[in-house]
Design an enzyme around this catalytic site. Sequence first.
Site, PDB file in Angstrom:
ATOM      1  N   HIS A 139      74.725  21.938  69.063  1.00 57.95           N
ATOM      2  CA  HIS A 139      73.342  22.098  69.514  1.00 57.95           C
ATOM      3  C   HIS A 139      72.495  22.564  68.340  1.00 57.95           C
ATOM      4  O   HIS A 139      72.804  23.568  67.699  1.00 57.95           O
ATOM      5  CB  HIS A 139      73.289  23.118  70.645  1.00 57.95           C
ATOM      6  CG  HIS A 139      71.914  23.388  71.154  1.00 57.95           C
ATOM      7  ND1 HIS A 139      71.144  22.417  71.767  1.00 57.95           N
ATOM      8  CD2 HIS A 139      71.153  24.504  71.124  1.00 57.95           C
ATOM      9  CE1 HIS A 139      69.975  22.935  72.103  1.00 57.95           C
ATOM     10  NE2 HIS A 139      69.951  24.203  71.723  1.00 57.95           N
ATOM     11  N   GLU A 155      69.447  29.924  69.953  1.00 53.53           N
ATOM     12  CA  GLU A 155      69.509  29.807  71.408  1.00 53.53           C
ATOM     13  C   GLU A 155      68.448  28.839  71.926  1.00 53.53           C
ATOM     14  O   GLU A 155      67.413  28.623  71.293  1.00 53.53           O
ATOM     15  CB  GLU A 155      69.302  31.184  72.051  1.00 53.53           C
ATOM     16  CG  GLU A 155      70.381  32.199  71.711  1.00 53.53           C
ATOM     17  CD  GLU A 155      71.743  31.813  72.275  1.00 53.53           C
ATOM     18  OE1 GLU A 155      71.761  31.180  73.358  1.00 53.53           O
ATOM     19  OE2 GLU A 155      72.761  32.128  71.642  1.00 53.53           O
ATOM     20  N   LYS A 160      63.209  25.979  68.035  1.00 54.52           N
ATOM     21  CA  LYS A 160      63.737  25.042  67.036  1.00 54.52           C
ATOM     22  C   LYS A 160      62.933  23.733  67.017  1.00 54.52           C
ATOM     23  O   LYS A 160      62.532  23.255  65.958  1.00 54.52           O
ATOM     24  CB  LYS A 160      65.222  24.737  67.319  1.00 54.52           C
ATOM     25  CG  LYS A 160      66.126  25.937  67.315  1.00 54.52           C
ATOM     26  CD  LYS A 160      67.577  25.548  67.484  1.00 54.52           C
ATOM     27  CE  LYS A 160      67.848  24.881  68.821  1.00 54.52           C
ATOM     28  NZ  LYS A 160      67.611  25.776  69.985  1.00 54.52           N
ATOM     29  N   ASP A 178      68.076  18.536  69.306  1.00 59.50           N
ATOM     30  CA  ASP A 178      68.921  18.968  70.417  1.00 59.50           C
ATOM     31  C   ASP A 178      70.415  18.785  70.136  1.00 59.50           C
ATOM     32  O   ASP A 178      71.181  19.743  70.205  1.00 59.50           O
ATOM     33  CB  ASP A 178      68.537  18.255  71.716  1.00 59.50           C
ATOM     34  CG  ASP A 178      69.193  18.928  72.921  1.00 59.50           C
ATOM     35  OD1 ASP A 178      69.165  20.174  72.991  1.00 59.50           O
ATOM     36  OD2 ASP A 178      69.745  18.209  73.766  1.00 59.50           O
ATOM     37  N   GLU A 203      62.259  17.156  72.472  1.00 61.28           N
ATOM     38  CA  GLU A 203      61.899  17.755  73.763  1.00 61.28           C
ATOM     39  C   GLU A 203      61.080  19.018  73.504  1.00 61.28           C
ATOM     40  O   GLU A 203      61.529  19.935  72.814  1.00 61.28           O
ATOM     41  CB  GLU A 203      63.153  18.122  74.560  1.00 61.28           C
ATOM     42  CG  GLU A 203      62.842  18.844  75.857  1.00 61.28           C
ATOM     43  CD  GLU A 203      64.039  19.524  76.468  1.00 61.28           C
ATOM     44  OE1 GLU A 203      63.857  20.268  77.444  1.00 61.28           O
ATOM     45  OE2 GLU A 203      65.165  19.329  75.950  1.00 61.28           O
ATOM     46  N   ARG A 244      67.083  41.478  52.921  1.00 61.78           N
ATOM     47  CA  ARG A 244      65.726  41.349  52.388  1.00 61.78           C
ATOM     48  C   ARG A 244      65.697  40.820  50.966  1.00 61.78           C
ATOM     49  O   ARG A 244      64.637  40.449  50.458  1.00 61.78           O
ATOM     50  CB  ARG A 244      65.017  42.706  52.465  1.00 61.78           C
ATOM     51  CG  ARG A 244      64.913  43.243  53.884  1.00 61.78           C
ATOM     52  CD  ARG A 244      64.176  44.565  53.932  1.00 61.78           C
ATOM     53  NE  ARG A 244      62.792  44.422  53.485  1.00 61.78           N
ATOM     54  CZ  ARG A 244      61.929  45.438  53.422  1.00 61.78           C
ATOM     55  NH1 ARG A 244      62.320  46.661  53.765  1.00 61.78           N
ATOM     56  NH2 ARG A 244      60.696  45.239  53.008  1.00 61.78           N
TER      57      ARG A 244
END
Length: 309
Positions: A139, A155, A160, A178, A203, A244
Amino acid sequence: MFTVALNKMIEKLELKNLVPEVDTDGIVISSPDINRPSLQLAGYFEHFASERVQIIGYVEYTYLKSLDRDVKVRNYERFMSSEIPCVIYASRTEPDEDMLEMARKYKKPILASARMTTSLMAEVIRWLGVELAPTISIHGVLVDVYGEGILIMGESGIGKSEAALELIKRGHRLITDDVVEIHKVSDDTLVGTSPEITRHFIELRGIGIIDVKTLYGVESVKEMQGIDLVIKFEEWDKDKEYDRLGLNEEYVEFLGNKVMCHSIPIRPGRNLAVIVESAAVNHRQKKMGYNAAQELYRRVQESIERNKR
């Protein structure tokens, strides 16, 4: 064992079927390598790699023309009766009638290409190398940013696809949204492609499915791309320590290959597309031998040494 349909190769490489009465449906290729059957056509069949695609070039073609017909037919018989998937004639050469007759007798496809032999061999090996490579599906979103293949993970609903769309509007290219099919082409190279059913689609929650190729043009999409860098989007955690400086390199593993990875915390107001662009350019700079974090560290160390004096 991975296989690929012969018909798919015929379509992709624009090969001409010289024996249309031989049914190519159901024929599969299992080896990413090719064989030039010079020795077999001369009568030597020891160590014959019959499972490979057989390519006949101009050298083999001219040699066959010099043989007596009886010898040639005998070698054709042994060659075509073996378990070869197909024969491809390159460099605009064509089989003689005896070869065509053997193809019909043993139901072996004979194909033709106008490409020069070396060019055809390279393209067949490259294409089969991708198609027959070990593959997994994950995914994520894969985009081409300044020539770097950036795999965005995270997630569902974290942003994304929205980041990918912004990158497309900024002139970069979408490979897949996806679902990313990852092929292990070599011990150093992973290539990402899109499932055919979702190719060029994105999507967007609240809007639905959009066709990137139709909306933004053919220059906004790409069929495949090497995976150079992974960027993981994650929810901001105020209790977590984030890198960082970039001195500590993180990697993620796919099919035994390691790819450099950056974890990006998501907060309202962060421009994710600009962050992804910066990560792509910085990664390319590192590959060219310059590391900004190490340069900063070097300057700090030099400053400390000067202050000690």
